[in-house]
Design a protein around this motif. Structure first.
Motif, PDB file in Angstrom:
ATOM      1  N   ILE A 123      19.031  84.543 -37.351  1.00 22.69           N
ATOM      2  CA  ILE A 123      17.799  85.317 -36.165  1.00 22.69           C
ATOM      3  C   ILE A 123      18.299  86.696 -36.131  1.00 22.69           C
ATOM      4  CG2 ILE A 123      17.519  85.373 -33.694  1.00 22.69           C
ATOM      5  CD1 ILE A 123      17.077  82.427 -33.653  1.00 22.69           C
ATOM      6  N   LEU A 145      10.310  84.778 -37.551  1.00 24.88           N
ATOM      7  CA  LEU A 145      10.811  84.260 -36.062  1.00 24.88           C
ATOM      8  C   LEU A 145       9.650  83.868 -35.106  1.00 24.88           C
ATOM      9  CD1 LEU A 145      12.152  88.273 -35.416  1.00 24.88           C
ATOM     10  CD2 LEU A 145      13.314  86.270 -35.528  1.00 24.88           C
ATOM     11  N   MET A 159      16.823  85.295 -29.876  1.00 27.48           N
ATOM     12  CA  MET A 159      15.965  86.718 -30.262  1.00 27.48           C
ATOM     13  C   MET A 159      16.091  87.896 -29.128  1.00 27.48           C
ATOM     14  SD  MET A 159      12.696  84.937 -31.765  1.00 27.48           S
ATOM     15  CE  MET A 159      13.032  83.454 -32.888  1.00 27.48           C
TER      16      MET A 159
END
Length: 266
Positions: A123, A145, A159
């Motif tokens: 990530i 994502l 994130m």
């Protein structure tokens, strides 16, 4: 020869009556009918056993094939995952782009894989690619994502912690319509964290970017994503100030005449 002089001859057996003949024949018929039913039953049972055995063997073979295929798929996915993570973290830019495409595919197909990839550190690397000025590189990262965020609170939080909002383009003019839609979809997914005060989604980076897309885009899907995000943010009282100061109300009033999504705008 007088009757007295006749020798004693044995009496002939009595002739069976018609009723006794019928009874004997009936018993024979019953006997043969039972024998026939017995062998028919045995044949049927044997046939059932044969079919059942064949079915069991077939089912076992199908199960073994399925397990082998699943094991093969797992092995293949494991190889792809290891290669993708290695390329994403240590490869060239071209290799990073290919890795992002592979990660997007794996994340779309398997929820457990999404969690595993997050644990492997993909990530932050993908968030870093979002800031790229290369459109193709940026898009593959955003799409990966989106899939990693799907239904996963932890991944969304990672994130935000990795600074996804600070990586948003400073100007939406450089983005093509499909890329705007993808950014809007990602931000909508992340906006489900709005009720968690540790994630300041109504930040100075998010709202201007979001409102800019809403005012400039022509796609109904893109507008729907933007409105969904504003709706989620407006449900939190602390976001009222940032929404007002960034012109969200004026933008909504300008677009409220459109019939689609009018209820959400209100």
């Amino acid at each position: 020869m007088s009757p007295a002089q006749r020798p004693n001859m044995p009496e002939p057996p009595p002739s069976p009556s018609s009723s006794s003949i019928f009874a004997l024949s009936y018993l024979k018929l019953q006997f043969f009918a039972r024998v026939r039913r017995f062998f028919q039953t045995k044949r049927a049972q044997k046939s059932i056993k044969t079919r059942t055995k064949a079915m069991v063997i077939k089912e076992e073979q199908a199960t073994i094939t399925t397990v082998d295929r699943q094991s093969s798929d797992i092995d293949d996915d494991s190889v792809v995952l290891q290669r993708s993570v290695k390329r994403l973290l240590f490869g060239s830019w071209d290799e990073k782009e290919m890795a992002a495409l592979e990660i997007e595919k794996l994340a779309r197909e398997d929820a457990k894989m999404r969690n595993l990839m997050a644990e492997l550190g993909v990530i932050p690397a993908l968030v870093g690619m979002v800031a790229s000025e290369v459109a193709g590189r940026q898009r593959v990262a955003v799409n990966a994502l989106i899939e990693l965020a799907n239904g996963t609170y932890k991944n969304k939080a990672l994130m935000v912690e990795a600074g996804i909002f600070s990586k948003l383009p400073k100007s939406i003019d450089v983005l093509e319509e499909p890329t705007r839609q993808e950014f809007a979809e990602l931000i909508l997914s992340l906006s489900s964290l709005a009720n968690h005060t540790q994630f300041p989604l109504a930040s100075s980076e998010v709202l201007p970017f979001l409102i800019g897309i809403l005012e400039s885009c022509s796609s109904y899907e893109t507008k729907e994503s933007c409105l969904g995000t504003l709706y989620n943010l407006s449900a939190v009282l602390d976001n009222a100030g940032p929404l007002l100061s960034n012109g969200a109300v004026q933008t909504l009033l300008r677009v409220i005449s459109e019939k689609k999504n009018s209820q959400r705008k209100l």
